[in-house]
Design a protein around this motif. Structure first.
Motif, short mmCIF file in Angstrom:
data_model
loop_
_atom_site.label_atom_id
_atom_site.label_comp_id
_atom_site.label_asym_id
_atom_site.label_seq_id
_atom_site.Cartn_x
_atom_site.Cartn_y
_atom_site.Cartn_z
N ASP A 14 0.84 -1.20 0.00
CA ASP A 14 0.00 0.00 0.00
C ASP A 14 0.87 1.25 0.00
O ASP A 14 1.80 1.37 0.80
N CYS A 16 1.29 5.67 -0.42
CA CYS A 16 0.69 6.98 -0.22
C CYS A 16 0.18 7.52 -1.56
O CYS A 16 0.88 7.44 -2.57
N ASP A 17 -1.03 8.07 -1.53
CA ASP A 17 -1.60 8.65 -2.75
C ASP A 17 -0.94 9.97 -3.16
O ASP A 17 -1.18 10.46 -4.26
N ARG A 18 -0.13 10.55 -2.31
CA ARG A 18 0.54 11.81 -2.61
C ARG A 18 1.97 11.61 -3.11
O ARG A 18 2.42 12.29 -4.00
N SER A 20 3.84 8.19 -2.95
CA SER A 20 4.20 6.79 -3.18
C SER A 20 5.06 6.17 -2.08
O SER A 20 5.57 5.07 -2.24
N ALA A 23 2.24 3.53 2.81
CA ALA A 23 1.05 4.08 3.46
C ALA A 23 0.99 3.64 4.92
O ALA A 23 1.25 2.49 5.24
N ARG A 26 -5.10 5.34 6.59
CA ARG A 26 -6.20 5.22 5.62
C ARG A 26 -7.27 6.23 6.03
O ARG A 26 -7.67 6.27 7.19
N LEU A 35 -8.53 7.22 0.84
CA LEU A 35 -7.21 7.73 0.48
C LEU A 35 -6.20 7.10 1.42
O LEU A 35 -6.49 6.88 2.59
#
Length: 64
Positions: A14, A16-18, A20, A23, A26, A35
């Motif tokens: 998993d 990070c959406d910002r 990479s 993560a 959540r 996100l």
């Protein structure tokens, strides 16, 4: 149980959406989307996520 929100624990896959990075947090949005954030970006966006009534699940202490 019907209607119960469950999510799988975050894994090393998993990201990070910002940025990479791995993560650690959540954020489940009221609209149903989610996100994933590294700890840095979770801290940066925490205020806005609270304003949006997002459910924050912090797995930062989990072993990945």
């Amino acid at each position: 149980m019907p209607g119960t929100l469950t999510s799988t624990p975050l894994t090393a896959a998993d990201r990070c959406d910002r940025c990479s990075a791995g993560a650690r947090v959540r954020a489940v949005l009221a609209s149903g989307g989610e996100l994933l954030f590294c700890q840095h970006h979770a801290n940066e966006h925490a205020g806005r996520l609270r304003e949006m009534n997002a459910t924050i699940v912090d797995d930062s202490e989990a072993t990945l």
